[in-house]
Motif scaffolding. Structure first.
Motif, PDB file in Angstrom:
ATOM      1  N   HIS A   1      11.244  48.199  20.129  1.00  0.00           N
ATOM      2  CA  HIS A   1      10.081  49.071  20.118  1.00  0.00           C
ATOM      3  C   HIS A   1      10.326  50.321  20.973  1.00  0.00           C
ATOM      4  N   ILE A   2      10.789  50.131  22.219  1.00  0.00           N
ATOM      5  CA  ILE A   2      11.055  51.266  23.100  1.00  0.00           C
ATOM      6  C   ILE A   2      12.148  52.148  22.506  1.00  0.00           C
ATOM      7  N   LEU A   3      13.195  51.513  21.978  1.00  0.00           N
ATOM      8  CA  LEU A   3      14.313  52.264  21.405  1.00  0.00           C
ATOM      9  C   LEU A   3      13.844  53.143  20.248  1.00  0.00           C
ATOM     10  N   GLY A   4      12.981  52.605  19.387  1.00  0.00           N
ATOM     11  CA  GLY A   4      12.453  53.377  18.270  1.00  0.00           C
ATOM     12  C   GLY A   4      11.645  54.574  18.734  1.00  0.00           C
ATOM     13  N   ARG A   5      10.812  54.379  19.746  1.00  0.00           N
ATOM     14  CA  ARG A   5      10.004  55.483  20.283  1.00  0.00           C
ATOM     15  C   ARG A   5      10.897  56.554  20.900  1.00  0.00           C
ATOM     16  N   LEU A   6      11.939  56.129  21.614  1.00  0.00           N
ATOM     17  CA  LEU A   6      12.818  57.100  22.262  1.00  0.00           C
ATOM     18  C   LEU A   6      13.486  58.007  21.238  1.00  0.00           C
ATOM     19  N   LYS A   7      13.951  57.427  20.150  1.00  0.00           N
ATOM     20  CA  LYS A   7      14.641  58.233  19.140  1.00  0.00           C
ATOM     21  C   LYS A   7      13.740  59.310  18.562  1.00  0.00           C
ATOM     22  N   SER A   8      12.442  59.024  18.482  1.00  0.00           N
ATOM     23  CA  SER A   8      11.525  60.011  17.921  1.00  0.00           C
ATOM     24  C   SER A   8      11.005  60.997  18.964  1.00  0.00           C
ATOM     25  N   GLU A   9      11.021  60.609  20.241  1.00  0.00           N
ATOM     26  CA  GLU A   9      10.435  61.460  21.278  1.00  0.00           C
ATOM     27  C   GLU A   9      11.455  62.176  22.150  1.00  0.00           C
ATOM     28  N   ILE A  10      12.710  61.784  22.075  1.00  0.00           N
ATOM     29  CA  ILE A  10      13.696  62.254  23.049  1.00  0.00           C
ATOM     30  C   ILE A  10      13.867  63.771  23.054  1.00  0.00           C
ATOM     31  N   LYS A  11      13.713  64.420  21.923  1.00  0.00           N
ATOM     32  CA  LYS A  11      13.917  65.867  21.866  1.00  0.00           C
ATOM     33  C   LYS A  11      12.803  66.635  22.565  1.00  0.00           C
ATOM     34  N   SER A  12      11.645  66.023  22.761  1.00  0.00           N
ATOM     35  CA  SER A  12      10.532  66.718  23.406  1.00  0.00           C
ATOM     36  C   SER A  12      10.434  66.410  24.900  1.00  0.00           C
ATOM     37  N   LEU A  13      11.364  65.617  25.426  1.00  0.00           N
ATOM     38  CA  LEU A  13      11.306  65.217  26.833  1.00  0.00           C
ATOM     39  C   LEU A  13      12.496  65.761  27.606  1.00  0.00           C
ATOM     40  N   ASP A  14      12.276  66.065  28.879  1.00  0.00           N
ATOM     41  CA  ASP A  14      13.351  66.559  29.743  1.00  0.00           C
ATOM     42  C   ASP A  14      14.222  65.411  30.259  1.00  0.00           C
ATOM     43  N   ALA A  15      13.615  64.287  30.536  1.00  0.00           N
ATOM     44  CA  ALA A  15      14.353  63.125  31.045  1.00  0.00           C
ATOM     45  C   ALA A  15      13.573  61.861  30.738  1.00  0.00           C
ATOM     46  N   ILE A  16      14.300  60.790  30.558  1.00  0.00           N
ATOM     47  CA  ILE A  16      13.685  59.485  30.334  1.00  0.00           C
ATOM     48  C   ILE A  16      14.283  58.511  31.344  1.00  0.00           C
ATOM     49  N   VAL A  17      13.416  57.821  32.051  1.00  0.00           N
ATOM     50  CA  VAL A  17      13.869  56.824  33.023  1.00  0.00           C
ATOM     51  C   VAL A  17      13.439  55.452  32.527  1.00  0.00           C
ATOM     52  N   LEU A  18      14.418  54.588  32.278  1.00  0.00           N
ATOM     53  CA  LEU A  18      14.131  53.210  31.885  1.00  0.00           C
ATOM     54  C   LEU A  18      14.362  52.324  33.102  1.00  0.00           C
ATOM     55  N   SER A  19      13.350  51.581  33.487  1.00  0.00           N
ATOM     56  CA  SER A  19      13.431  50.752  34.688  1.00  0.00           C
ATOM     57  C   SER A  19      13.602  49.286  34.308  1.00  0.00           C
ATOM     58  N   ALA A  20      14.658  48.671  34.850  1.00  0.00           N
ATOM     59  CA  ALA A  20      14.919  47.258  34.565  1.00  0.00           C
ATOM     60  C   ALA A  20      15.789  46.667  35.663  1.00  0.00           C
ATOM     61  N   HIS A  21      15.625  45.380  35.901  1.00  0.00           N
ATOM     62  CA  HIS A  21      16.551  44.664  36.775  1.00  0.00           C
ATOM     63  C   HIS A  21      17.841  44.413  36.004  1.00  0.00           C
ATOM     64  N   SER A  22      18.950  44.298  36.719  1.00  0.00           N
ATOM     65  CA  SER A  22      20.173  43.804  36.074  1.00  0.00           C
ATOM     66  C   SER A  22      20.214  42.282  36.163  1.00  0.00           C
ATOM     67  N   PHE A  23      19.631  41.731  37.238  1.00  0.00           N
ATOM     68  CA  PHE A  23      19.535  40.281  37.415  1.00  0.00           C
ATOM     69  C   PHE A  23      18.197  39.918  38.045  1.00  0.00           C
ATOM     70  N   PHE A  24      17.671  38.766  37.685  1.00  0.00           N
ATOM     71  CA  PHE A  24      16.527  38.174  38.363  1.00  0.00           C
ATOM     72  C   PHE A  24      17.023  37.046  39.254  1.00  0.00           C
ATOM     73  N   TYR A  25      16.224  36.711  40.262  1.00  0.00           N
ATOM     74  CA  TYR A  25      16.548  35.584  41.139  1.00  0.00           C
ATOM     75  C   TYR A  25      15.340  34.662  41.168  1.00  0.00           C
ATOM     76  N   SER A  26      15.513  33.452  40.683  1.00  0.00           N
ATOM     77  CA  SER A  26      14.403  32.503  40.625  1.00  0.00           C
ATOM     78  C   SER A  26      14.940  31.089  40.793  1.00  0.00           C
ATOM     79  N   ASP A  27      14.245  30.289  41.587  1.00  0.00           N
ATOM     80  CA  ASP A  27      14.660  28.906  41.847  1.00  0.00           C
ATOM     81  C   ASP A  27      16.125  28.829  42.292  1.00  0.00           C
ATOM     82  N   GLU A  28      16.504  29.799  43.137  1.00  0.00           N
ATOM     83  CA  GLU A  28      17.846  29.852  43.725  1.00  0.00           C
ATOM     84  C   GLU A  28      18.957  30.044  42.684  1.00  0.00           C
ATOM     85  N   VAL A  29      18.593  30.669  41.563  1.00  0.00           N
ATOM     86  CA  VAL A  29      19.560  30.931  40.496  1.00  0.00           C
ATOM     87  C   VAL A  29      19.444  32.404  40.089  1.00  0.00           C
ATOM     88  N   PHE A  30      20.592  33.042  39.896  1.00  0.00           N
ATOM     89  CA  PHE A  30      20.603  34.422  39.387  1.00  0.00           C
ATOM     90  C   PHE A  30      20.656  34.390  37.864  1.00  0.00           C
TER      91      PHE A  30
END
Length: 198
Positions: A1-30
């Motif tokens: 969904h996000i990828l589809g929106r980006l392809k249609s909106e990217i030309k009208s934006l100066d920058a796009i910041v996608l925020s995500a973890h590379s890893f989660f930590y839960s129950d002592e497991v990465f």
């Protein structure tokens, strides 16, 4: 969904910041938090990891209901943050893109300059933090502001090291991570170091 929106909106934006973890930590497991297939579809221009003091992160997580039963320690946070940075750095290498580690207390212009004024040299501001008197810090801040006129400044004063002392013992995890952060992350991503000795 996000990828589809980006392809249609990217030309009208100066920058796009996608925020995500590379890893989660839960129950002592990465656990991996990124799907590499979709990351390839996004093909980002730059990778950034925002970091903060482990004591600040622990305090904020413990205020949230979802983390209260995890019994996180400051060492857990230090290791989690370390993995986030190192894995994101590996991804940047694989994509052959720039990678920066930015303390959250750096001014917002840090990210702005990295994106829109890449010709500004990123520098590491060196100052003997542990040896400064309070009155000497007053001389440091105006000097840092002058550096911002010419450079993108990575300032170790924008991230607290946390409490190193535990009783009479030194918490080596905090010490090692602080040294690693300054030398391997902030200094290595800079073109030069500029020292100020009050």
């Amino acid at each position: 969904h996000i990828l589809g929106r980006l392809k249609s909106e990217i030309k009208s934006l100066d920058a796009i910041v996608l925020s995500a973890h590379s890893f989660f930590y839960s129950d002592e497991v990465f656990l991996p938090a990124i799907n590499h297939f979709y990351l390839q579809q996004f093909n980002p221009d730059m990778f950034v990891t925002f970091i903060n003091g482990s004591d600040d992160i622990l305090k904020k997580l413990n205020e949230r209901e979802q983390w209260k039963d995890q019994n996180l320690t400051e060492r857990d946070i230090l290791h989690w943050q370390n993995i986030e940075v190192e894995v994101t750095g590996v991804l940047a290498n694989i994509f052959d893109k720039d990678f920066f580690v930015i303390p959250t207390k750096q001014p917002a212009k840090t990210l702005y300059y990295l994106i829109f004024e890449p010709e500004r040299e990123p520098i590491y501001f060196q100052v003997p933090i542990s040896h400064l008197k309070k009155s000497e810090f007053e001389k440091v801040h105006p000097f840092v502001e002058k550096l911002w006129d010419m450079f993108t400044v990575f300032n170790p004063l924008t991230i607290e090291t946390g409490k190193v002392e535990i009783g009479e013992e030194v918490d080596l995890a905090v010490h090692h991570q602080t040294v690693h952060r300054d030398l391997r992350w902030l200094l290595r991503q800079s073109k030069k170091g500029i020292a100020f000795i009050p």
